[in-house]
Design a protein around this motif. Sequence first.
Motif, PDB file in Angstrom:
ATOM      1  N   ASP A   1       5.229  14.664   0.893  1.00  0.00           N
ATOM      2  CA  ASP A   1       5.906  13.360   0.917  1.00  0.00           C
ATOM      3  C   ASP A   1       6.066  12.860   2.350  1.00  0.00           C
ATOM      4  OD1 ASP A   1       6.137  13.117  -1.805  1.00  0.00           O
ATOM      5  OD2 ASP A   1       8.165  13.955  -1.911  1.00  0.00           O
ATOM      6  N   GLY A   2       6.356  13.772   3.255  1.00  0.00           N
ATOM      7  CA  GLY A   2       6.484  13.394   4.660  1.00  0.00           C
ATOM      8  C   GLY A   2       5.159  12.926   5.237  1.00  0.00           C
ATOM      9  N   ILE A   3       4.087  13.602   4.851  1.00  0.00           N
ATOM     10  CA  ILE A   3       2.750  13.248   5.360  1.00  0.00           C
ATOM     11  C   ILE A   3       2.349  11.846   4.901  1.00  0.00           C
ATOM     12  CG2 ILE A   3       0.287  13.807   5.147  1.00  0.00           C
ATOM     13  CD1 ILE A   3       1.169  16.780   5.008  1.00  0.00           C
ATOM     14  N   ILE A   4       2.666  11.505   3.649  1.00  0.00           N
ATOM     15  CA  ILE A   4       2.216  10.222   3.092  1.00  0.00           C
ATOM     16  C   ILE A   4       3.318   9.164   3.119  1.00  0.00           C
ATOM     17  CG2 ILE A   4       0.565  11.425   1.602  1.00  0.00           C
ATOM     18  CD1 ILE A   4       2.419  10.840  -0.772  1.00  0.00           C
ATOM     19  N   SER A   5       4.323   9.359   3.971  1.00  0.00           N
ATOM     20  CA  SER A   5       5.480   8.448   3.979  1.00  0.00           C
ATOM     21  C   SER A   5       5.118   7.003   4.326  1.00  0.00           C
ATOM     22  CB  SER A   5       6.546   8.959   4.961  1.00  0.00           C
ATOM     23  OG  SER A   5       6.009   9.015   6.280  1.00  0.00           O
ATOM     24  N   SER A   6       4.019   6.799   5.038  1.00  0.00           N
ATOM     25  CA  SER A   6       3.630   5.435   5.423  1.00  0.00           C
ATOM     26  C   SER A   6       2.808   4.736   4.335  1.00  0.00           C
ATOM     27  CB  SER A   6       2.804   5.459   6.711  1.00  0.00           C
ATOM     28  OG  SER A   6       1.604   6.198   6.533  1.00  0.00           O
ATOM     29  N   LEU A   7       2.513   5.455   3.258  1.00  0.00           N
ATOM     30  CA  LEU A   7       1.644   4.930   2.198  1.00  0.00           C
ATOM     31  C   LEU A   7       2.363   3.865   1.383  1.00  0.00           C
ATOM     32  CD1 LEU A   7      -1.208   5.467   1.064  1.00  0.00           C
ATOM     33  CD2 LEU A   7      -0.179   7.081  -0.531  1.00  0.00           C
ATOM     34  N   GLN A   8       1.649   2.797   1.056  1.00  0.00           N
ATOM     35  CA  GLN A   8       2.169   1.738   0.195  1.00  0.00           C
ATOM     36  C   GLN A   8       1.234   1.574  -0.998  1.00  0.00           C
ATOM     37  OE1 GLN A   8       2.841  -1.851   2.442  1.00  0.00           O
ATOM     38  NE2 GLN A   8       3.952  -0.801   4.055  1.00  0.00           N
ATOM     39  N   PHE A   9       1.736   0.942  -2.041  1.00  0.00           N
ATOM     40  CA  PHE A   9       0.921   0.742  -3.232  1.00  0.00           C
ATOM     41  C   PHE A   9      -0.338  -0.055  -2.892  1.00  0.00           C
ATOM     42  CE2 PHE A   9       4.890   1.901  -5.246  1.00  0.00           C
ATOM     43  CZ  PHE A   9       4.463   2.672  -6.310  1.00  0.00           C
ATOM     44  N   ASN A  10      -1.454   0.350  -3.507  1.00  0.00           N
ATOM     45  CA  ASN A  10      -2.760  -0.320  -3.373  1.00  0.00           C
ATOM     46  C   ASN A  10      -3.427  -0.110  -2.025  1.00  0.00           C
ATOM     47  OD1 ASN A  10      -2.559  -1.532  -6.021  1.00  0.00           O
ATOM     48  ND2 ASN A  10      -1.097  -2.992  -5.119  1.00  0.00           N
ATOM     49  N   ASP A  11      -2.930   0.842  -1.227  1.00  0.00           N
ATOM     50  CA  ASP A  11      -3.602   1.164   0.032  1.00  0.00           C
ATOM     51  C   ASP A  11      -4.899   1.933  -0.249  1.00  0.00           C
ATOM     52  OD1 ASP A  11      -1.713  -0.082   1.527  1.00  0.00           O
ATOM     53  OD2 ASP A  11      -0.810   1.731   2.365  1.00  0.00           O
ATOM     54  N   LEU A  12      -5.670   2.157   0.806  1.00  0.00           N
ATOM     55  CA  LEU A  12      -6.902   2.943   0.732  1.00  0.00           C
ATOM     56  C   LEU A  12      -6.740   4.149   1.655  1.00  0.00           C
ATOM     57  CD1 LEU A  12      -9.908   3.489   0.117  1.00  0.00           C
ATOM     58  CD2 LEU A  12     -10.488   1.794   1.861  1.00  0.00           C
ATOM     59  N   VAL A  13      -7.065   5.344   1.151  1.00  0.00           N
ATOM     60  CA  VAL A  13      -6.881   6.562   1.937  1.00  0.00           C
ATOM     61  C   VAL A  13      -8.189   7.353   2.007  1.00  0.00           C
ATOM     62  CG1 VAL A  13      -5.553   8.678   2.244  1.00  0.00           C
ATOM     63  CG2 VAL A  13      -4.481   6.700   1.150  1.00  0.00           C
ATOM     64  N   PHE A  14      -8.622   7.650   3.234  1.00  0.00           N
ATOM     65  CA  PHE A  14      -9.722   8.572   3.461  1.00  0.00           C
ATOM     66  C   PHE A  14      -9.116   9.963   3.660  1.00  0.00           C
ATOM     67  CE2 PHE A  14     -11.680   4.575   4.340  1.00  0.00           C
ATOM     68  CZ  PHE A  14     -13.044   4.738   4.113  1.00  0.00           C
ATOM     69  N   VAL A  15      -9.395  10.866   2.730  1.00  0.00           N
ATOM     70  CA  VAL A  15      -8.866  12.226   2.807  1.00  0.00           C
ATOM     71  C   VAL A  15      -9.992  13.145   3.270  1.00  0.00           C
ATOM     72  CG1 VAL A  15      -7.785  14.123   1.561  1.00  0.00           C
ATOM     73  CG2 VAL A  15      -7.233  11.749   0.950  1.00  0.00           C
ATOM     74  N   GLN A  16      -9.810  13.766   4.433  1.00  0.00           N
ATOM     75  CA  GLN A  16     -10.821  14.671   4.973  1.00  0.00           C
ATOM     76  C   GLN A  16     -10.591  16.072   4.406  1.00  0.00           C
ATOM     77  OE1 GLN A  16     -12.453  13.812   8.943  1.00  0.00           O
ATOM     78  NE2 GLN A  16     -10.393  13.120   9.469  1.00  0.00           N
ATOM     79  N   LEU A  17     -11.624  16.571   3.714  1.00  0.00           N
ATOM     80  CA  LEU A  17     -11.528  17.873   3.059  1.00  0.00           C
ATOM     81  C   LEU A  17     -12.666  18.785   3.502  1.00  0.00           C
ATOM     82  CD1 LEU A  17     -10.598  16.871  -0.612  1.00  0.00           C
ATOM     83  CD2 LEU A  17      -9.059  17.571   1.234  1.00  0.00           C
ATOM     84  N   PRO A  18     -12.394  20.085   3.454  1.00  0.00           N
ATOM     85  CA  PRO A  18     -11.118  20.716   3.086  1.00  0.00           C
ATOM     86  C   PRO A  18     -10.090  20.588   4.211  1.00  0.00           C
ATOM     87  CG  PRO A  18     -12.690  22.379   3.758  1.00  0.00           C
ATOM     88  CD  PRO A  18     -13.447  21.082   3.734  1.00  0.00           C
ATOM     89  N   THR A  19      -8.802  20.690   3.842  1.00  0.00           N
ATOM     90  CA  THR A  19      -7.748  20.619   4.856  1.00  0.00           C
ATOM     91  C   THR A  19      -7.569  21.965   5.548  1.00  0.00           C
ATOM     92  OG1 THR A  19      -6.015  21.258   3.287  1.00  0.00           O
ATOM     93  CG2 THR A  19      -6.496  18.881   3.520  1.00  0.00           C
ATOM     94  N   GLY A  20      -8.070  23.011   4.917  1.00  0.00           N
ATOM     95  CA  GLY A  20      -7.855  24.356   5.468  1.00  0.00           C
ATOM     96  C   GLY A  20      -6.636  25.024   4.882  1.00  0.00           C
ATOM     97  N   ASN A  21      -5.900  24.286   4.006  1.00  0.00           N
ATOM     98  CA  ASN A  21      -4.687  24.839   3.393  1.00  0.00           C
ATOM     99  C   ASN A  21      -4.912  25.296   1.956  1.00  0.00           C
ATOM    100  OD1 ASN A  21      -3.139  24.474   5.691  1.00  0.00           O
ATOM    101  ND2 ASN A  21      -2.473  22.423   5.096  1.00  0.00           N
ATOM    102  N   GLY A  22      -6.162  25.255   1.501  1.00  0.00           N
ATOM    103  CA  GLY A  22      -6.468  25.790   0.179  1.00  0.00           C
ATOM    104  C   GLY A  22      -6.539  24.745  -0.915  1.00  0.00           C
ATOM    105  N   GLU A  23      -7.114  25.163  -2.066  1.00  0.00           N
ATOM    106  CA  GLU A  23      -7.355  24.250  -3.195  1.00  0.00           C
ATOM    107  C   GLU A  23      -6.069  23.688  -3.776  1.00  0.00           C
ATOM    108  OE1 GLU A  23      -9.626  24.175  -7.543  1.00  0.00           O
ATOM    109  OE2 GLU A  23      -9.696  25.981  -6.294  1.00  0.00           O
TER     110      GLU A  23
END
Length: 573
Positions: free
Chosen positions: A56-78
Amino acid sequence: MNVHITNIYGFIHDQNLRKKQNQFADAAHALGFKEMGIFNFDVSTDTENELSKRIDGIISSLQFNDLVFVQLPTGNGEHYDNFLINKIKAYNTKVCVLLHQTIEYEYVLNAADLIMPTNNEVHAYLKEHNYSNVFYKKNINYEFSMISNSSNVLSSDFYIKKYLIDAVDQLEEPVLSEDVIHIGFGLHDKDGHYSVWVGTAMQSILEHTDSKICFHILHDETVSEENKRKLKQVAHQKGDVIEFHQIDSAEFECIKDRTQGFTIGTMFRCMLPELLPDLSKIVYLDADIFVNTDIKELWEFDICDYCLAGVVDEGVIKFHTPNILYKYPKIDRNQYFNAGVLCMNLTKIKQIGNLRDLVVEFLVNNPEATYPDQDAFNVLFHNNILYLDSSWNQFVYSHREENIDTLNPGIYHFAADVLVVYSNSKIDMEYFKTLCRTPWSDYEIENRIGGCVRRLNDRINQYEKMIYRLSMPKVKHIFYGEENFMLRKLYNSIDLGEDDYRVMKLAYNQDDDILPCKDLEALKEESGPIIIFVLYESDNYTAIQNLEELGYINGEDFFVAARFLSFLDGGFA
């Protein structure tokens, strides 16, 4: 709509993964993306509640209908990656996975709206497993090894930005719903500083409406990716849509000489019926406008029985008659409309014919046309237009001239004018403040204010030099050019003598002239002190050159009127 990208930090065993994610994040920062930082840690030490709070802290700036590029893997596991994607999708966002390594996370790969492989190995894996949401851009063959492994940093950065921009374009679905207000702009940006006009017009529209907007930018190859990104940033701030339609300039090759003095972008509006075949109506606006009202009111005018809705051109009413009206007397001068603000019934226009072909044919057959497509529109649609109140297309210079200190609802048109920050008029100040809220603000604030200071300093400098010459005893005043409103304003400011006169290369006198005109050669006979005031555009813009060839010095013997007159009197702005 905001665009975000994740990026990993902390102690990471796989340094190649960290390097690649940082590289993509750096390119995304340059494009205006917002970063979501992810730290590597031992996920097994967190409870589900603790992990949920972290994300929740990581995505705190997220608003509805935004676009997110998620770089995977994060290194923290599946489990962590699944949890992250699930949280992001809850905001009704579109998720684009930047996949740097092969992973077998079924939920993640199926939940993504788009998967972007960044190397050949991942690309081959996705292709082998038939994922339908893998990014493939038509007619572009991306060299993934160049993106991920090239030692040429600049080349790599260029391809990454291109890859990200194309992905954003693919995720932005075309919007042709009639519930959306569709607005078109023509954009030719030869020097890279014209896009800001379109961006400021868009900003003014969005600040005065709650309606959903789809902007259609008709442009050629002169518009840079950077300016496209900024235009997108303006459109996306409230979740509105922008579509770019590239025009082949060859479409207007046969009439390119006819558009000298006008941007070729003004012709692009002629392509709207062809480019948007499924759309029945659109509002077309010139770039140099400021909207101080809800554009929905213009959109909702009933034009079912008309091809266009527009406003009578106040410049024609006040000052001049376009040449084309002498050839087509059936068009009343008081009904000649300005094409800078139009509501266009695309369905009805298509019934008449192909608009681009009709306009080009008109210009080929009417070389005397002064205002290319505007003259063509007036001849083609003079009996098929709904005339609107003047508030929908009012010229800025009238607002300044009348020193109006209120800004009433309506659309203001700079109409071959420019923003003058020091004018003290309400429209200039409001336009400047709106411009400062666009992505071009850093450059434009310095550019506009710096330009004002330089212009005012030059005017003061001209006056200081002029006073010395004017104070000479028995100085003779000579004016270079045809008598117009600028020269007559000068006459009113100077105590004219009986020996004062005008010059031109070949003398040209009219019955109502105040001062007589002599051939330019008359200056060779002058022996006493003189001061020359010159209209730089005289004798086909050769006036300054002609005086210098006679030995006169600019700023000492002669003064260019536009440099020291106020812009309200015709001087440089």
